[in-house]
Write a protein that holds these residues in place. Structure first.
Motif: not given
Ligand SMILES: NC(=O)c1ccc[n+]([C@@H]2O[C@H](COP(=O)([O-])OP(=O)(O)OC[C@H]3O[C@@H](n4cnc5c(N)ncnc54)[C@H](O)[C@@H]3O)[C@@H](O)[C@H]2O)c1
Length: 367
Positions: A49, A53, A136-137, A178
């Motif tokens: 990640i 970011h 999802l988060a 992904p």
């Protein structure tokens, strides 16, 4: 800078803002300073990640005058353990973080859950910020205050409620996600729409007609405004039931089935796939019991199918699935509560569903 959507989440000891906008990552430092925080902070992420970011988050914190430490954790659910959290405490001490330092989770549910738990317990609690980077988060785990880790005995068995000081949601983070992770989040986003956002469901239905299987097509399902609608469903539910005493159980729509499928597959099945099939089972069970119309169930199944989410499960005999539902370590008593839709945007908790009805639905799931 695009317009910032702001949602205020109220909880028993205060409230916190969720900021939602394209390129909001670059606003992290400024927004944290506006809330009154300064001094040292730690950004907890992982290499996967972080490479995409971390830069705008770190730069904005530095520009706002924070002394920033980046901490990388290993990537994967298998590292969501007390051991990893113990390593985090060591790094917090080395970085000289004190009670006024902020701890920022930049990642998916795994990073958010672990970092939140570490922030809840280090020095008996330090300020915590969630920057979710998976779908999802964004729509699920970053809001509501649940944090924790897994034990060898089961998932999420140790944890704490820890409300963040703020949540920063930047839909642009999804451009690097992904496809398989996108699908996992989409199942939860559709779940939120069924629970409490009929207009969001209708928009997803119409946009899904243009879906061709490419990752770029997903991005028109996750614009700031649609994410805001999906997040608001979760916000309304956690505000009404902050400590998961009752109504919050509706967030488990499709999950009674999904957890059993995952357990039978010894977690080789992806959570989003299990939830997708679980939503179909819940819809069919609701029709069978006379709680919702066939048309409602067909809309749910059609949307999942158009987005190429799985809706059938062949591997397990219905009785095996039923038995797996009873082995949930967090379950109490002899009955299994089922969350079932009454309509798009309306669900309820049903406690006395007969085994025969569940088995009949599972039988129908087989191709
Ligand atoms: N606290 C809650 O209320 C709550 C709710 C639901 C789920 N959870 C927990 O969330 C976890 C699952 O979270 P998840 O689905 O986000 O998985 P995850 O955190 O493991 O992330 C999935 C993968 O995507 C990578 N990734 C994350 N963001 C990326 C990005 N923008 N670009 C490229 N790769 C990226 C991660 O490194 C990881 O490899 C589970 O542990 C579950 O128990 C918690």
């Amino acid at each position: 800078m695009a317009t910032m959507n702001k949602i205020i989440v109220k909880h028993p000891s205060g409230s916190y803002p969720i900021y939602l906008a394209d390129h909001a990552l670059a606003q992290t430092g400024e927004q944290l300073a506006i809330l009154g925080y300064r001094g040292r902070c730690a950004v907890v992420t992982n290499e996967t990640i972080g490479q995409h970011h971390a830069a705008p988050v770190l730069a904005s914190l530095q520009a706002a005058g924070f002394e920033v430490n980046r901490i990388d954790l290993p990537d994967g659910e298998q590292f969501k353990t007390l051991e990893t959290v113990a390593g985090l405490y060591d790094q917090f001490v080395t970085a000289k973080l004190d009670r006024h330092s902020s701890i920022i989770a930049l990642g998916g549910g795994v990073i958010g859950d672990m970092t939140g738990f570490a922030a809840a317990t280090y020095l008996r609690g330090v300020p915590f910020v969630q920057i979710p980077t998976t779908l999802l988060a964004i729509v699920d785990s970053s809001v509501g205050g649940k944090t924790g880790v897994d034990l060898p005995h089961g998932k999420n068995l140790v944890g704490a409620f820890k409300q963040p000081e703020m949540v920063i949601i930047d839909p642009q983070v999804l451009t690097t996600l992904p496809k398989v992770e996108f699908c996992a989040g989409l199942a939860e986003m559709i779940k939120n729409a069924i629970i409490g956002a009929p207009e969001l469901f209708a928009t997803l239905e119409s946009r899904s007609l243009e879906y061709t299987g490419k990752c770029e097509d997903f991005l028109c399902l996750t614009t700031s405004d649609l994410l805001t609608e999906a997040v608001q469903v979760k916000v309304r539910i956690v505000e009404a039931d902050p400590f998961e005493q009752g109504r919050r159980a509706v967030l488990n729509l499709g999950h009674t089935f999904a957890h059993a499928f995952e357990r039978l597959a010894t977690y080789s099945m992806r959570h989003g796939e299990a939830v997708s099939i679980g939503l179909v089972c819940a819809a069919r069970l609701a029709v069978r019991l006379g709680h919702c119309s066939t048309e409602t169930a067909e809309r749910i199944i059609a949307l999942l199918q158009r987005l190429e989410m799985p809706t059938k499960l062949s591997a397990y005999a219905p009785l095996m699935v039923w038995e797996a539902m009873f082995t949930d370590k967090k379950r109490q008593g002899d009955t299994i509560p089922f969350i079932l839709p009454r309509a798009i945007g309306q669900v309820d908790i049903f406690k006395d569903v007969a085994q025969a009805d569940v088995l009949a639905i599972l039988e129908k799931q087989r191709p």
